[in-house]
Design an enzyme around this catalytic site. Sequence first.
Site, mmCIF file in Angstrom:
data_model
loop_
_atom_site.group_PDB
_atom_site.id
_atom_site.type_symbol
_atom_site.label_atom_id
_atom_site.label_comp_id
_atom_site.label_asym_id
_atom_site.label_seq_id
_atom_site.Cartn_x
_atom_site.Cartn_y
_atom_site.Cartn_z
ATOM 1 C CG ASP A 208 -1.958 -1.132 1.157
ATOM 2 O OD1 ASP A 208 -2.291 -1.550 0.034
ATOM 3 O OD2 ASP A 208 -2.408 -1.590 2.220
ATOM 4 C CB THR A 252 -1.888 -4.746 5.010
ATOM 5 O OG1 THR A 252 -1.509 -3.503 4.400
ATOM 6 C CG2 THR A 252 -1.311 -4.821 6.415
ATOM 7 C CG ASP A 517 -3.668 6.236 2.615
ATOM 8 O OD1 ASP A 517 -4.632 6.017 3.367
ATOM 9 O OD2 ASP A 517 -3.787 6.690 1.461
#
Length: 557
Positions: A208, A252, A517
Amino acid sequence: MEKQPRLLASQLLLKNSLFEVSLNRVLLTWKEVATKKKRVSGGMHHPFKVGTSHGVSVSEILAVRELDVDSGTKDDGRWQKMPQKSTEAYPYAFTVSYVERAWQHRWRCSDVTFHCLEGALCQQWVQTIREQLTALTSRPKHLLVYINPYGGKQQGERIYEQKVAPLFTLASISTHVIVTEHANHARDHLRTEAELKKYDGVVCVGGDGMFSEMVHGLVSRTQRDNGVDQNSPEEKLVPCTLRIGIIPAGSTDCICYATVGINDPVTSALHIIVGDAQAMDVCSVHHNNTFLRYSVSLLGYGFYGDVLADSERKRWMGPARYDFSGFKTFLTHHYYEGTVSFLPATDILGTPRDKTRCRAGCFICQHNGQLYSEDAPEICETDPDVPDSEYKGGWRVIRGKFLAINAASMSCACPRSPKGLSPAAHLADGTTDLILVRKCSRFNFLRHLLRHTSKYDQFDMTFVEVHRVRRFRFTPRYCQSDSELDLRENGKKLFSQICRDHPACSCSPAYSSWNCDGEILPHAAIEVGVHCQLIKLFARGIEEQPVFEDLPNPCAV
């Protein structure tokens, strides 16, 4: 549905049986011909049921190639057994590679090989299928690929070379590969050096964090090229034209879970090849008319901000640092006072607590995105019975003590939290779900956290409220003229001194950190706006699982 005219139809041999094979602009289908003798020769078993029509969408055909029957190999080098008797009668063959759906949203590349009596007929089939694939203009032909060799388990290069590159080669996609050498390498290259006009999309191999780099580089480049001032919170940003692909190789892979349904490199590569497009909202974060960052998944203050800040000081622990910091942060149980003001999203479909989920072809995203593009006026109906709140010009204002303030622009689902922070959040509806967790006991907060891993409504608690909003602001209670960063550093020194002198004290710091984030923001007071469908991904959203997904032949039609 209007019936498509046939482009080609022939009786071809497949696994020692004759099949009626037909091609139109939408489907390639094959059905076994009913004969007294079920097999042309031999007794070789094949997985296609007699009498059943099988097919694949032309849009999901990856490639077609002629087969060198004499050598017994395909032109991509993979070995395949050829029954001797059948190849004597049908000496020419071609192989179609296509997408086959497997379990739990996985896609796989499957092959079906047809044998022909004549070489001219074989070439006609290959040429006709290739013409149909060429007509699919949404498919990428040239890609710019960034590989993060350090993310996750440091397997990015291996994943790309072994699982992804062969598929791109099969689909005749040319690539320019850049292995990143330091943090923000991809972001900076996209902002300045990349010749974007040469490519049909950009792809990142990583987690991510790598995807966030790509978003920042591509969005910033687009705004600069169009003369848009990113420092203005009210500025309407220009959507990016290039699509972004993600090959998951991180820890993740939250983005892949939300847009594809699984963090599988082969599945993501196939979505890129077939040219899928999934729009996605992006949040811009500002402080005092200064742009800070973009967010596509989670903005978290309080609990999630403290977990990230603490884990950054323990990077030597590896992935285990998140568990350790999470447990430590839960025990400290800090709350933070401040004011949250937000502009509710009204006249839209869907609420944060309904049972709808964002899926492929989501009607809510299409409907609400259309409203956003038409600049529909915002009307806020006041609720005088809500405590600690007031309304100002359509904005709702809430003051209080919070354990966590989260803004989820997507479900944020991952293996540890299959439902995510906000299960009903949508990818492209122009809103974010603002989740406020007020001060409560440790036991109640633990109940709230455990709801993320269960089927129960995680917002059905008196100390938790959720709002679907277009914009929001947060101001900590002790925000004065000095910058929060300076105050936070001074506060850390002050509280650390107090706590050294009084180890048993339960002092709460005045400020937390914003987790944007996976990156820490330098300010506590921020303003956030949602930009509807600012970027597009090589994805189609999570597909609904078929009722009989365990059937042996998912291609049957």
